[in-house]
Enzyme design. Structure first.
Site, PDB file in Angstrom:
ATOM      1  CE  LYS A   1      -3.163   2.624   2.985  1.00  9.89           C
ATOM      2  NZ  LYS A   1      -3.932   2.651   4.246  1.00  9.89           N
TER       3      LYS A   1
ATOM      4  CD  GLU B   1      -5.177   8.153  11.010  1.00  7.74           C
ATOM      5  OE1 GLU B   1      -4.287   7.306  11.018  1.00  7.74           O
ATOM      6  OE2 GLU B   1      -5.623   8.650   9.964  1.00  7.74           O
TER       7      GLU B   1
END
Length: 571
Positions: free
Chosen positions: A314, A364
């Site tokens: 990723k 986050e």
């Protein structure tokens, strides 16, 4: 945690100055001193002490102290009481070569910290604002007084948000944030003074070149505010802090002199401000990369991911969108508007001297530490919220069942788990996978907790968790190299750690959903998206638009027509 005072009406707290000031009153004395040595005061006010400076060994600070004064009814009365405390401190300076002292005055009313910061008509820099995602509990403060000056028991308070002006001490360097830099910050902090905190941010990639718009931030920038306003659940507090260290060429007297100069510019009038604002007309908007280059970058990333010799699973590619408007954008006004979006999110603002402001509304958490307990989160994959309850439920179920999104999320979760296990005696993941629903988007989510073996492992946690696969990729170094080779702009503090260090607590969010706002740059909006096997460049571009929509909704994008008309007139 984004909430301010509960009243919906506009409340104005007027200056209440005691009658018959003597010539020796703190306010008058400070003003006379500024007239007497204006140049020196400007120097002290603008050149605060860099706690990372000098070649001295990192030795303990001689004294760290918090002094709490009787509670005041209004901000004006609290400000006057604080000025008196500063005057007393100047008359009886502490006999130490180094130290940090916080003077604080509680206020009976709950007043928004951001309202206070926006009410400062003079733009005093540096400045900061931090509103945590969940209200944190501040340990009991000793020697708190009631309005009659009598000591009373103080229960734990929920701290909602903090605003700061000026720096009692700042921490800044061009070199990557290191263990020595962390120690330089921690020497000014103590468990006995829980509200002495260093607020700031760290670059996403300290090895990359710093562009002009991020120059003032360096590789990291932290500040202990010189003047601070704290919003609690039910009341407020104004505080002033001095820090000095003779080894760093900063005496106690110089620190007090600089504080007096700042206090003379601080307004004690606070107006409750709402988030309503006229739309700003956009004259020009550019994306870096543009759509064509974005498609090429995503294809390159997918080729790398699917290559037989590559271990890349990723990579997170980002976009910078520069927006120029008809009028200058007020970063604090934008931040006030973002409070509407603030459920389950952090709000922050960090603005060093001579710099644009880095602001954001990020969901986050990187980590939160309380003594030996630590928690972090895995947050990855995105869907828009549905326009109806049934559509929203379907979008969430689609996200939960998507193999592509599960791969992206699992990479983040397992990477964080492994990193926590290196410094924790135990770790727990609960839940394994769930939905976190925000105002505009929803993500896959898991919470991870652990117990540190020792508190000094905090630096190792910070340096190992950042950057997470959610903002960089996996494996981290291979993803970072691809980002540095592919992206054509400087991320700066975007996607880096933003938060605070305290004596027994620290909390950091990930600086996504963020923007750089100020003179000369207009607004730079940042967003990123994870590229894994199965990603589609067109859909990922749409996700970038979705993530920046909390900013773009504040602007009028009919600008191309206006620009064309102006160009025709000029021709």
């Amino acid at each position: 945690m984004a909430s301010s005072a509960s009243n919906s009406f506009i409340a104005r707290y007027m200056d209440i100055e005691p009658a018959n000031h003597s010539s020796s009153s703190p306010t008058t004395a400070a003003k006379q001193a500024i007239r007497f040595a204006n140049h020196k005061y400007q120097e002290f006010g603008s050149l605060s002490m860099n706690g990372c400076g000098g070649d001295h060994p990192i030795t303990p600070i001689a004294t760290i102290e918090t002094r709490t004064y009787p509670e005041a009814v209004t901000p004006a009365m609290a400000t006057h009481r604080l000025n008196s405390a500063i005057f007393d401190l100047k008359s009886n300076p502490p006999p130490f070569d180094s130290g940090i002292i916080r003077l604080q005055v509680p206020i009976q009313q709950q007043i928004g910290a951001l309202d206070w910061l926006r009410s400062q008509t003079q733009t005093l820099l540096p400045r900061c604002f931090f509103s945590g995602r969940d209200s944190s509990t501040v340990p009991q403060i000793d020697h708190l007084y009631n309005g009659n000056g009598h000591a009373e028991q103080n229960h734990e308070q929920k701290l909602i948000s903090v605003a700061g002006l000026g720096s009692a001490v700042f921490f800044h360097n061009l070199d990557p944030f290191s263990l020595d830099h962390w120690r330089s910050i921690k020497r000014f902090l103590s468990k006995k003074s829980p509200l002495i905190r260093a607020y700031g941010a760290i670059r996403f990639d300290a090895r990359s070149n710093i562009s002009y718009e991020w120059k003032a931030f360096g590789s990291f920038y932290f500040m202990v505010p010189q003047v601070e306003f704290d919003e609690f659940e039910g009341n407020s507090m104004i505080a002033a802090t001095i820090a000095w260290d003779n080894d760093l060429s900063r005496t106690c007297r110089e620190a007090i002199v600089a504080l007096e100069a700042t206090m003379c510019q601080v307004s004690s009038t606070v107006q409750r401000l709402n988030g309503d604002t006229p739309l700003t007309v956009v004259l020009h908007q550019t994306h870096v990369p543009n759509k064509t280059y974005w498609d090429s970058a995503v294809k390159r990333a997918l080729d790398k991911i699917n290559g037989k010799s590559s271990s890349l699973v990723k990579v997170v590619l980002a976009r910078s969108s520069r927006i120029l408007t008809t009028s200058e954008i007020d970063p604090l006004m934008w931040l006030t508007c973002l409070q509407v979006e603030g459920d389950n999110a952090y709000q922050f603002c960090l603005q060093p001297p001579e710099s644009p402001a880095f602001i954001g509304n990020t969901p986050e958490r990187l980590f939160y530490r309380h003594r030996l307990s630590i928690c972090s989160e895995a947050l990855a994959a995105t869907r828009a919220r549905g326009r109806s309850e049934s559509l929203d439920l379907q979008a969430g179920l689609d996200l939960l069942s998507s193999p592509k999104d599960h791969r992206e999320f699992a990479v983040v979760r397992e990477c964080i788990r492994r990193k926590l296990e290196t410094v924790c005696s135990s770790t727990v993941i609960e839940p394994k996978k769930a939905l976190r629903k925000l105002r505009r988007v929803q993500h896959l989510y898991a919470r991870l907790t652990g117990t540190l073996r020792k508190e000094d492992d905090e630096f190792q946690i910070l340096s190992s968790l950042h950057p997470t696969p959610a903002v960089c990729g996996h494996p981290m170094e291979e993803a970072r190299v691809l980002i540095s080779e592919t992206e054509m702009f400087d991320r700066g503090m975007y996607a880096g750690p933003v938060g605070w260090f305290g004596g027994s607590e620290s909390e950091f969010a990930v600086g996504i959903r963020s923007a750089l706002v100020g003179k000369g740059v207009g607004a730079l909006l940042y967003a990123g998206t994870g590229i894994v096997d199965g990603s589609n460049s067109a859909l990922e571009w749409q996700e970038l638009d979705l993530k920046t929509s909390q900013f773009t909704k504040l602007m009028n994008f009919e600008a191309p027509l206006i620009a064309a008309i102006r160009e025709k007139i000029e021709l």
